[in-house]
Scaffold this motif. Structure first.
Motif, PDB file in Angstrom:
ATOM      1  N   ARG A   1       0.835  -1.201   0.000  1.00 10.53           N
ATOM      2  CA  ARG A   1       0.000   0.000   0.000  1.00 10.53           C
ATOM      3  C   ARG A   1       0.875   1.260   0.000  1.00 10.53           C
TER       4      ARG A   1
ATOM      5  N   THR B   1       2.758   1.749  -3.297  1.00 12.94           N
ATOM      6  CA  THR B   1       1.920   2.278  -4.381  1.00 12.94           C
ATOM      7  C   THR B   1       1.746   3.792  -4.230  1.00 12.94           C
ATOM      8  N   ILE B   2       1.478   4.203  -2.999  1.00 13.74           N
ATOM      9  CA  ILE B   2       1.297   5.641  -2.741  1.00 13.74           C
ATOM     10  C   ILE B   2       2.594   6.396  -3.045  1.00 13.74           C
TER      11      ILE B   2
ATOM     12  N   PRO C   1      -4.816   2.965  -1.580  1.00 13.62           N
ATOM     13  CA  PRO C   1      -4.141   3.825  -2.564  1.00 13.62           C
ATOM     14  C   PRO C   1      -5.088   4.476  -3.570  1.00 13.62           C
TER      15      PRO C   1
END
Lengths: 128, 294
Positions: free
Chosen positions: A63, A66-67, A92
């Motif tokens: 997570r 991805t951010i 995200p």
């Protein structure tokens, strides 16, 4: 230089691991001065190679990774929203929708409201 | 100034192309056609005060334009067009750092989207078909605003921009000039109103504001009261409208035919000087001269 979204995310992950900038630099084989500049917002748009090295050293989960990858190419994201997303396990997709919002009017909703709105729109499948 | 002008014209042309490609027969009733053209859908929600709307993009690329259902229909329609403009022009939203009381210039992105939105809300061809030849008045602007379901301000701004005679709409906040929309004939005369300057004390706008009450008034003011470096002091018309609650004022300025100044500038804003022009043709060539070589 004001702190930007990417720098905020990097600093949060580094603090969680209890490392200083020099230590992250050594472990990731990235110039610590460059990391400092990314955190302070003096540098933006790091290469994919740099991002991968930093994510590995900072032990970011999927997570967070991805951010952070998204932030690497969107330097104008609101740092307050990044802090909220990192602290509250925000998905995200919801984060990216909220970070890319365009407002009309003088009022500015807080990060929690923006994420709530993004989640509501993600759940709304009438438009698909 | 030249670049701003070029940008404004470019945005207007892009908006007109967009309107034409949207193939809408009646945008006056339904703006959804514009939203569909940019892969967006409209949602209406009560958002509270000072928030007209927002746009978020879903992971698949679908844009959701959320409009504040608490606001007037006119404002909702402008919000939709403004958000469509952001999508078409690919411009981010950048007006969070200008507080409502500030006279600071609005961000160019927001101004560009306002220009684009006006073209969508009051399409050029449709506007020309209905705009009357009458002298400007409150009733003329109100009729246009009603027809296009837009605010008095938006209709007046459009009226001034597209007028075929020298005309301007000046927008003022808290006694300072925020923006002036000018018609092409007024631009060609070189009449310039400086943004962020104070409202001229001789103007009807200043008189209305000094009273501290909301109201509308029309009358004549000296031309040099409003325009920078303007030598003519002949009268021109001013129709001013003041809102005491928001301390905001609008002034529509225009010249009557008999008040039209005789000056013209070129595209570099330099005044034309009449040097008599070329000599009349007589049929006799001025060369070669008398000292013709043999």
């Amino acid at each position: 230089m004001p702190e930007l979204g990417l720098g905020t995310a990097l600093r949060i992950l580094r603090d969680r691991r209890g490392l200083n900038v020099r230590e992250v630099g050594k472990l990731s084989d990235v110039d610590h001065a460059y990391i400092y500049r990314l955190e302070s917002g003096e540098k933006t748009n790091p290469s994919d190679e740099m991002v991968v090295k930093l994510l590995k050293t900072l032990k970011a989960n999927d997570r967070e990774a991805t951010i952070l990858r998204w932030l690497a190419s969107h330097s104008d994201a609101d740092p307050a929203l990044v802090v909220y997303a990192m602290d509250n396990d925000v998905h995200p997709d919801a984060f990216m929708m909220a970070a890319g919002v365009r407002h009309r009017g003088q009022a500015r909703p807080d990060p929690a409201t923006l994420i709530k709105r993004a989640l509501a729109l993600l759940e709304d499948t009438d438009d698909e | 100034m030249t670049n701003n002008r070029v940008d404004e014209v470019t945005i207007q042309l892009r908006a007109r192309q967009f309107v034409a490609s949207s193939a809408t027969s009646n945008p006056l009733n339904d703006l959804e056609i514009y939203a569909k053209a940019v892969n967006a859908i409209l949602r209406y929600e009560a958002l509270g005060v000072n928030e007209s709307g927002y746009t978020m993009a879903k992971p698949g690329g679908k844009q959701i334009i959320v409009v504040n259902s608490d606001e007037s229909m006119e404002r909702q329609r402008f919000t939709i067009c403004h958000e469509v403009a952001h999508i078409v022009l690919g411009l981010s939203s950048r007006h969070e750092h200008v507080p409502p009381w500030s006279l600071a210039k609005r961000d160019p992105n927001e101004i560009a989207c306002d220009i684009f939105a006006s073209e969508l809300l009051l399409p050029y061809k449709g506007w020309l078909q209905v705009v009357p030849d009458d002298e400007p008045s409150v009733s003329v602007i109100q009729t246009l605003a009603k027809r296009f379901t837009c605010s008095f301000h938006v209709a007046a701004s459009r009226y001034a921009s597209l007028a075929t005679f020298p005309c301007a709409l000046v927008t003022m906040d808290r006694g300072g000039i925020r923006h002036a929309a000018r018609s092409t004939p007024l631009r060609n005369l070189g009449a310039w109103i400086t943004p962020r300057s104070s409202v001229p004390p001789e103007s009807i706008a200043a008189r209305l504001r000094d009273r501290g009450e909301s109201g509308t008034e029309q009358g004549e003011v000296p031309q040099d009261a409003w325009f920078d470096e303007w030598s003519e002091s002949d009268p021109m018309n001013e129709l001013a409208r003041h809102n005491a609650k928001s301390d905001s004022t609008l002034s529509l300025l225009w010249f009557s035919d008999e008040d039209m100044p005789e000056r013209e500038v070129d595209r570099f804003n330099q005044r034309y000087v009449d040097d008599g022009g070329l000599q009349e043709l007589t049929g006799h060539l001025p060369w070669p001269g008398r000292s013709k070589r043999k």
